[in-house]
Design a protein around this motif. Structure first.
Motif, short mmCIF file in Angstrom:
data_model
loop_
_atom_site.label_atom_id
_atom_site.label_comp_id
_atom_site.label_asym_id
_atom_site.label_seq_id
_atom_site.Cartn_x
_atom_site.Cartn_y
_atom_site.Cartn_z
N ALA A 415 34.98 40.50 34.93
CA ALA A 415 35.98 39.77 34.15
C ALA A 415 36.86 38.92 35.06
CB ALA A 415 36.82 40.74 33.34
N ARG A 416 37.25 39.46 36.20
CA ARG A 416 38.07 38.71 37.13
C ARG A 416 37.34 37.47 37.62
NH1 ARG A 416 39.25 38.09 42.49
NH2 ARG A 416 41.48 37.98 43.06
N ALA A 417 36.06 37.62 37.98
CA ALA A 417 35.28 36.48 38.44
C ALA A 417 35.14 35.43 37.34
CB ALA A 417 33.90 36.95 38.91
N ARG A 418 34.97 35.89 36.11
CA ARG A 418 34.83 34.96 34.98
C ARG A 418 36.14 34.19 34.77
NH1 ARG A 418 33.47 31.55 32.33
NH2 ARG A 418 32.61 31.48 30.22
N LEU A 419 37.27 34.86 34.89
CA LEU A 419 38.56 34.19 34.75
C LEU A 419 38.76 33.15 35.84
CD1 LEU A 419 40.79 37.27 33.87
CD2 LEU A 419 40.33 35.32 32.36
N LEU A 420 38.40 33.48 37.07
CA LEU A 420 38.58 32.56 38.18
C LEU A 420 37.71 31.32 38.05
CD1 LEU A 420 38.87 35.05 41.17
CD2 LEU A 420 40.67 33.54 40.29
N SER A 421 36.68 31.39 37.23
CA SER A 421 35.81 30.22 37.03
C SER A 421 36.39 29.22 36.05
CB SER A 421 34.43 30.67 36.54
OG SER A 421 34.48 31.13 35.19
N LEU A 422 37.47 29.62 35.33
CA LEU A 422 38.09 28.73 34.35
C LEU A 422 39.09 27.81 35.03
CD1 LEU A 422 38.78 31.26 31.44
CD2 LEU A 422 36.80 29.76 31.74
N PRO A 423 39.27 26.60 34.52
CA PRO A 423 40.24 25.67 35.13
C PRO A 423 41.66 26.21 35.01
CG PRO A 423 39.46 24.83 33.01
CD PRO A 423 38.59 25.99 33.36
N GLY A 424 42.41 26.09 36.11
CA GLY A 424 43.80 26.51 36.10
C GLY A 424 44.02 27.98 36.39
N PHE A 425 42.95 28.72 36.65
CA PHE A 425 43.09 30.14 36.96
C PHE A 425 42.98 30.36 38.47
CE2 PHE A 425 42.61 30.89 32.53
CZ PHE A 425 43.12 32.17 32.30
N GLY A 426 44.09 30.80 39.06
CA GLY A 426 44.09 31.17 40.46
C GLY A 426 44.13 32.68 40.60
N PRO A 427 44.20 33.16 41.83
CA PRO A 427 44.20 34.61 42.06
C PRO A 427 45.35 35.33 41.36
CG PRO A 427 43.72 33.45 44.10
CD PRO A 427 44.10 32.40 43.10
N TRP A 428 46.57 34.74 41.34
CA TRP A 428 47.70 35.46 40.73
C TRP A 428 47.43 35.73 39.25
CZ3 TRP A 428 50.95 34.84 36.61
CH2 TRP A 428 52.05 35.72 36.54
N THR A 429 47.00 34.70 38.51
CA THR A 429 46.78 34.87 37.07
C THR A 429 45.66 35.86 36.80
OG1 THR A 429 47.44 32.55 36.77
CG2 THR A 429 46.41 33.64 34.90
N ALA A 430 44.57 35.73 37.54
CA ALA A 430 43.45 36.66 37.33
C ALA A 430 43.85 38.08 37.68
CB ALA A 430 42.25 36.22 38.17
N ASP A 431 44.61 38.24 38.75
CA ASP A 431 44.99 39.59 39.19
C ASP A 431 46.01 40.23 38.26
OD1 ASP A 431 43.26 39.68 41.34
OD2 ASP A 431 44.69 38.77 42.72
N VAL A 432 46.95 39.45 37.73
CA VAL A 432 47.93 40.05 36.83
C VAL A 432 47.26 40.45 35.52
CG1 VAL A 432 48.83 38.03 35.57
CG2 VAL A 432 50.36 39.90 36.19
N ILE A 433 46.23 39.72 35.09
CA ILE A 433 45.47 40.13 33.91
C ILE A 433 44.67 41.39 34.21
CG2 ILE A 433 43.55 39.46 32.40
CD1 ILE A 433 44.57 36.56 32.61
N ALA A 434 44.08 41.45 35.41
CA ALA A 434 43.35 42.66 35.80
C ALA A 434 44.28 43.86 35.85
CB ALA A 434 42.67 42.45 37.16
N LEU A 435 45.49 43.65 36.35
CA LEU A 435 46.45 44.74 36.52
C LEU A 435 46.98 45.24 35.18
CD1 LEU A 435 49.18 44.96 39.23
CD2 LEU A 435 49.86 45.19 36.86
N ARG A 436 47.43 44.32 34.32
CA ARG A 436 48.13 44.74 33.11
C ARG A 436 47.25 44.75 31.86
NH1 ARG A 436 53.71 42.40 31.76
NH2 ARG A 436 53.39 44.05 30.21
N ALA A 437 46.26 43.89 31.78
CA ALA A 437 45.43 43.84 30.57
C ALA A 437 44.18 44.69 30.71
CB ALA A 437 45.06 42.40 30.25
N LEU A 438 43.47 44.52 31.83
CA LEU A 438 42.21 45.25 32.00
C LEU A 438 42.43 46.67 32.49
CD1 LEU A 438 40.03 42.42 33.58
CD2 LEU A 438 40.34 43.00 31.17
N GLY A 439 43.58 46.95 33.09
CA GLY A 439 43.88 48.32 33.51
C GLY A 439 43.29 48.71 34.84
N ASP A 440 42.95 47.74 35.68
CA ASP A 440 42.39 48.06 37.00
C ASP A 440 43.51 48.65 37.86
OD1 ASP A 440 41.28 48.18 39.50
OD2 ASP A 440 40.62 46.09 39.57
N PRO A 441 43.41 49.94 38.25
CA PRO A 441 44.49 50.56 39.02
C PRO A 441 44.60 50.06 40.44
CG PRO A 441 42.61 52.03 38.92
CD PRO A 441 42.28 50.85 38.04
#
Length: 498
Positions: A415-441
């Motif tokens: 999911a993180r890799a898929r997010l990073l492939s979208l325009p305007g998605f950098g590491p911070w946005t992908a990681d905060v989604i992984a942290l709070r939405a996807l639940g990656d500890p």
């Protein structure tokens, strides 16, 4: 790590002898001489070792013919942290079972969401948990039924329907099998306080519940974060509780969550009681209540720079979400703007595209809009730079089309890799989604300004690359390290609202 702890007989015996509540939900003790199963902290005198066997799930105990202890009520223990800190097939399947997928879509639907065959899913669950998906879903239905029996005046036929049973007969048989009592006997056992009214009949679908957790739990930045970033109309802090609307499979709901020293008070109002199990699961996930704070804190304390933060306020949790797609949209709206500006952007979308709801007890007005509703918006109505408009519209289009799926069953790395492939998605946005939405500890935010500032004040490296290298020792709990770092700031997210 306590992975597969039920196979370590000596550790299980020590936990049972010491009645250690930290292990509740990690494994269950079945007693051959009584035919019951208990949580490790059961207050009764520990049975003889030769009469005890250990199982990884309540469903496995029930499959083996054991009934739940009436004293310690093992079905009400916190869930196993295993399913929240792992990303393998079994953990993803368990998160879906908790979200009610088996009841709504059957085992084939569960397997399809995971991308495996039904046989593969059943085989792996049986191997690790001692029970297949149907047995796990049955155990969950039994727990939901008990909640409704004990906390409401609903007729038993309505309880059976709301808990997901196909018939009243199956409901009656399951309750007797699991609890060794009939449904009416269970209700009769509920203590009645002198002069206190009986539980209100949930004609409007309102229930008052207690959500257990493993101690310690530090509520300040958990509830502070949710309150400070709340979207007007969807979320609010009122009368000591975090309240929000919930979009659920059969309808919608409003929940009020109140922190207490030994539990979280949960007041749920549902338009369809069949959503109870899912609503509870999502509220537990929102507050990270199935975490193992002792294991997390013990690991983070090994870093002398983090140890004082952990010792000062142990038990921090990761504030998460009840809707992964909603959070992804809100993360994009929050790119490079203040918290207040992000809330304003989100509130405009809610007013224009969210579904209205009634909330006689507060100020909630809408459900957060679905990706399908947002996919139809006019980009020109978004008061933000053109590049961010493109990021928002691209994200919601992919979510609406199904080419991007964010859910409890998501593979975190994929999911993180898929997010990073979208325009305007950098590491911070992908990681905060992984942290709070996807639940990656283990999600980490080395580019976050608050994290970098806290790291610098603590004498840790503050450049992203150097901080990432130092944080390798915090794995697999870097998401919790972020909470401790954020908590060094005076931002409102770190304060329990008053």
């Amino acid at each position: 790590m306590r992975n597969g702890m039920h196979t370590d007989r000596e550790r299980c015996l020590r936990a049972v002898r010491s009645k250690d509540a930290r292990f509740d939900g990690w494994f269950f003790t079945a007693v051959s001489t009584t035919g019951i199963y208990c949580r490790p902290s059961c207050p009764v005198v520990a049975p003889k070792p030769e009469n005890m066997t250990f199982h990884p799930s309540a469903a496995a105990c029930q499959q083996a013919g054991f009934r739940a202890c009436k004293r310690c009520r093992p079905d009400t223990s916190p869930g196993s942290p295993e399913w929240n800190h792992r990303a393998d097939l079994v953990a993803r399947a368990m998160r879906l079972v908790a979200d009610g997928v088996v009841d709504r879509e059957g085992v084939p639907g569960l397997a399809a969401r995971l991308g495996y065959s039904t046989r593969q899913v059943e085989r792996q669950l049986l191997a690790e948990l001692g029970a297949g998906p149907l047995a796990l879903a049955r155990a969950q239905r039994a727990q939901t039924a008990r909640l409704l029996i004990e906390t409401s005046e609903l007729p038993m036929a309505d309880v059976a329907f709301a808990a997901g049973f196909a018939s009243v007969r199956t409901f009656n048989d399951t309750v007797r099998d699991v609890f060794a009592l009939s449904p009416s006997d269970l209700r009769a056992r509920v203590p009645k306080k002198s002069g206190a009214p009986r539980p209100a009949s949930p004609t409007a679908g309102t229930l008052h519940l207690r959500l257990p957790f493993r101690a310690p739990l530090h509520p300040d930045n958990l509830f502070g974060h949710l309150a400070a970033t709340g979207v007007p109309g969807v979320e609010e802090w009122r009368d000591g509780a975090f309240r929000r609307t919930l979009r659920l499979p059969y309808g919608h709901g409003v929940v009020a969550l109140t922190p207490h020293p030994d539990h979280i008070g949960c007041r749920l109002t549902l338009t369809d009681l069949r959503d109870l199990t899912v609503a509870i699961s999502r509220c537990r996930r929102l507050l990270d209540l199935d975490a193992d704070p002792v294991a997390v804190d013990d690991h983070l304390r090994t870093d002398p720079r983090l140890a004082p933060l952990v010792d000062k306020a142990p038990g921090r949790r990761v504030p998460r979400t009840v809707d992964e797609a909603e959070f992804a949209v809100r993360a994009v709206l929050g790119q490079q703007v203040s918290t207040a500006a992000a809330r304003t952007h989100a509130a405009r979308l809610v007013t224009a595209h969210g579904d209205p709801v009634d909330d006689p007890d507060g100020g909630l007005t809408h459900l957060f809009p679905t990706p399908e509703a947002l996919a139809a918006l006019d980009p020109a109505t978004l008061a933000m730079p053109r590049t961010r408009r493109t990021t928002v519209t691209t994200l919601v289009r992919h979510l609406a089309e199904g080419s991007l799926h964010l859910g409890v069953e998501s593979d975190w790395a994929e999911a993180r890799a898929r997010l990073l492939s979208l325009p305007g998605f950098g590491p911070w946005t992908a990681d905060v989604i992984a942290l709070r939405a996807l639940g990656d500890p283990d999600a980490f935010l080395p580019t976050d300004l608050g994290v970098r500032r806290a790291a610098r004040e603590l004498g840790l490296p503050s450049t992203p690359a150097a901080l990432t290298a130092r944080a390798a020792a915090w794995r697999p709990w870097r998401a919790y390290a972020v909470q401790y770092l954020w908590a060094t700031d005076s931002h409102p997210i770190n304060l329990l609202p008053v």
